[in-house]
Design a protein around this motif. Structure first.
Motif, short mmCIF file in Angstrom:
data_model
loop_
_atom_site.label_atom_id
_atom_site.label_comp_id
_atom_site.label_asym_id
_atom_site.label_seq_id
_atom_site.Cartn_x
_atom_site.Cartn_y
_atom_site.Cartn_z
N ASP A 209 0.86 -1.19 0.00
CA ASP A 209 0.00 0.00 0.00
C ASP A 209 0.89 1.24 0.00
O ASP A 209 1.97 1.25 0.62
N ASN B 176 4.05 4.44 -4.64
CA ASN B 176 4.49 3.27 -3.90
C ASN B 176 5.78 2.75 -4.53
O ASN B 176 5.77 2.21 -5.64
N TYR C 106 -4.06 -7.97 5.41
CA TYR C 106 -4.94 -6.81 5.25
C TYR C 106 -4.96 -5.99 6.56
O TYR C 106 -4.80 -4.77 6.54
N VAL D 137 -1.63 -4.06 7.21
CA VAL D 137 -1.50 -2.85 6.40
C VAL D 137 -2.44 -1.76 6.92
O VAL D 137 -2.05 -0.59 7.06
N GLU D 138 -3.66 -2.13 7.24
CA GLU D 138 -4.62 -1.15 7.75
C GLU D 138 -4.15 -0.55 9.08
O GLU D 138 -4.26 0.66 9.31
N LYS E 257 -1.46 1.97 8.52
CA LYS E 257 -2.03 3.23 8.05
C LYS E 257 -2.67 4.00 9.19
O LYS E 257 -2.51 5.22 9.30
N ASN F 181 5.47 3.82 2.44
CA ASN F 181 4.85 2.70 1.73
C ASN F 181 4.87 1.48 2.66
O ASN F 181 5.84 1.27 3.39
#
Ligand code: MN
Length: 400
Positions: free
Chosen positions: A11, A19, A216, A219-220, A223, A230
């Motif tokens: 991401d 990225n 998933y 990565v979330e 963030k 990145n």
């Protein structure tokens, strides 16, 4: 056959415009490359590196093959940076886990690593970082110049000491991973490891969370905690592991030593065993030498600890040693008196023939003197004036 299942995500994050991370994963190879360089150069470096490593591994699945593939990526990125002014100064990290194959066909997960992308191992709810960051701050921690806590905020924590496409030669960390079925391996760029604590990674990536959900959520979460870089994550779960897979750790130079292939699965154990053997032999040899030296020391002491009187060329001599000798230690004549060995009372003369032991040289001489005086007294004659003892130190040979 060693097998893994996998999931991956990358991401841009919340701050960067592009990225520059590049990733690849399949059933035997996983790559994370975190590119750096102005404009789009970082993307070029990371994509080129993933491409070269993938191509090289297709051709040769050995440790050397993968090592060489990273060297090729290094020289190609360096060449591209020289040829194209837009790409000047570009480079990338690379974290590779490949199921490398040895000469007997055994496959085992091996890490190849340059830069500050990381490899973690998740086992039994614990997270272990298998890679060492090649950053100035982390190198200083290893040298003892910084504490791990100081390194977390140190201004040079992002400055790499090694990278792909930086220099002609590349120093690659190579490590055989000690894996068990059920282990999870997480490859990630620093955009993930800088944002998440070890506890968070364990919580989000451990079984039974499915691999897809885990990457998933990782990565979330990165963030949510800032997403300043990145973010890339590849999660592998080992289903089967070849029995022969054994851990080793070494850094290969630009020309990998041939020993890496032929003796890989057992070399580490062999070296450890040899060290153990050497240590044991050293101790045994030391103990043996000690016992032998002590034995001869005691033997020598026993052989020469006593003195005795015995006839010697018509006079009373003083010998050091055991009258019958001890092994090859023969008694030595250490002094002669001027007392005749015949001018003695008969019983004393008989004793002298049998030898008369005394604890010291002085005691022996005194006793010789006493024997002579006793004889004179028994003769009822006036004592002669020649009662002083004359010592003659001799150099009689020790060996008989
Ligand atoms: Mn990064």
């Amino acid at each position: 056959m060693t097998r893994w299942r996998y999931a991956a995500a990358t991401d841009t994050g919340l701050v960067r415009g592009t990225n520059q991370d590049a990733i690849f994963v399949d059933s035997s190879l996983a790559i994370v490359a975190d590119g750096m360089g102005g404009h789009a150069a970082g993307e070029v470096a990371s994509a080129m590196t993933v491409d070269r490593v993938y191509e090289g591994f297709l051709e040769d699945q050995s440790i050397e093959g993968l090592h060489r593939a990273i060297e090729v990526a290094n020289s190609d990125v360096l060449q591209e940076a020289r040829d194209d002014p837009n790409h000047f100064g570009m480079g990338t990290t690379v974290m590779v886990v490949g199921l490398t194959r040895d000469s007997s066909g055994v496959t085992s997960p091996t890490m190849f690593h340059v830069g500050d992308s990381r490899l973690y191992q998740l086992r039994d709810g614990a997270l272990r970082q298998l890679s060492e960051d090649h950053s100035v701050a982390e190198e200083w921690v290893r040298m003892g110049r910084l504490t791990p806590d100081e390194a977390l905020t140190h201004p040079r924590r992002h400055q790499l000491t090694r990278g792909v496409g930086v220099e002609e030669t590349i120093d690659i960390d190579v490590m055989s991973i000690n894996a068990q079925p059920g282990d999870r391996l997480l490859l990630c760029s620093d955009g993930l490891s800088n944002e998440l604590s070890a506890d968070t990674i364990v919580e989000l990536a451990s079984p039974p969370v499915p691999l897809d959900d885990a990457v998933y959520q990782l990565v979330e979460a990165a963030k949510q905690s800032g997403g300043r870089d990145n973010i890339s994550a590849i999660l592998l779960e080992l289903d089967e592991v070849d029995l022969a897979a054994r851990p080793i750790k070494r850094t290969l130079g630009t020309t990998p030593p041939p020993v890496a292939v032929s003796s890989r699965p057992t070399s580490h154990r062999a070296i450890r065993r040899n060290r153990w053997l050497t240590w044991r032999l050293g101790v045994a040899a030391g103990a043996t030498i000690f016992v032998v030296v002590a034995f001869f020391f005691i033997l020598h002491w026993y052989a020469y600890s006593t003195f005795y009187l015995a006839p010697e060329n018509g006079v009373i001599g003083v010998y050091q040693g055991q009258p019958s000798g001890v092994l090859w230690y023969k008694p030595e004549l250490v002094a002669s008196t001027n007392f005749s060995s015949h001018q003695l009372r008969p019983a004393d003369e008989a004793s002298l023939q049998d030898t008369i032991s005394e604890p010291s040289l002085n005691a022996a001489l005194s006793y010789a003197s006493y024997l002579h005086a006793a004889w004179q007294a028994s003769q009822s004659v006036a004592p002669t004036t020649t009662t002083t003892t004359t010592l003659v130190t001799t150099t009689t040979t020790k060996k008989g």
